[in-house]
Write an enzyme that holds these catalytic residues in place. Sequence first.
Site, PDB file in Angstrom:
ATOM      1  N   SER A   1     -38.999  72.095  28.108  1.00 51.17           N
ATOM      2  CA  SER A   1     -39.234  70.664  28.325  1.00 51.17           C
ATOM      3  C   SER A   1     -38.254  70.049  29.320  1.00 51.17           C
ATOM      4  O   SER A   1     -38.630  69.189  30.122  1.00 51.17           O
ATOM      5  CB  SER A   1     -39.156  69.917  26.994  1.00 51.17           C
TER       6      SER A   1
ATOM      7  N   HIS B   1     -34.470  66.177  27.701  1.00 47.67           N
ATOM      8  CA  HIS B   1     -35.555  65.469  28.377  1.00 47.67           C
ATOM      9  C   HIS B   1     -35.009  64.499  29.425  1.00 47.67           C
ATOM     10  O   HIS B   1     -35.447  64.487  30.580  1.00 47.67           O
ATOM     11  CB  HIS B   1     -36.399  64.712  27.354  1.00 47.67           C
TER      12      HIS B   1
END
Length: 240
Positions: free
Chosen positions: A126, A177
Amino acid sequence: MFTRSESLRTFIQLYPVVSFIVAIQVVFWLLFSIPLSPLVLLFNLMDGYNAAIADGEYWRLLTPIILHAGLGHVFFNTISLILFAPALEKILKKSKFIIVYLGTGIFANIATYLFEPLQYSHVGASGAIFGLFGVYLYMVLFRKEYIDQANSQVVISILVIGVIMTFLNSNINIIAHLFGLIGGFLIAPLVLGKKERFMHQTFYNTQSRTRAVKQWKPKHLLWVILGFLIIVGALSQLAR
């Protein structure tokens, strides 16, 4: 830009780096999913365990990028790569795309090590995927010759949804993230190079780029919905 209509063979030929990344993370997930497999020990040597990194196991800043925690995790990250990574590989070319993908992934993992406690452990691509969106965000804001208005709207919409969902779900590596996104934004001007006086040929067909898309069309909304479902699905799998 984000529409995939190629056959598998054509996709591999056009986007070899993305194809390799997808293949290796799927293969690793399959190997580590075998019940009672001794490879579980190898998995424990590759995840992003901060205490082990502190002891000098620095490869853990890289290896978590290709590991995933479950079927939903690897599936949604793989779909994200297939949809959103090919255009960037085409624009940046192979070597620069690899630098962006691995560089932002490592940057996100370093930030995770610095800001999370020693007992924190994580896996997943991610951070690197958010890094790709960081490059797209830079294009939207400063290098519009690379991306048209319609695709800019798709990027911004999916990115906003992704950031919001990052904070709404538990058991998510928020640091990875956010810093993946920041890393992609920071590295973008380096890999995109200096802005030319005239627009040059990129991933788009020149004729389609010269026709400015000024209206939001239903197909663009479908891409946003699809991106939203991918993000929600991935985060819900991680939250279990």
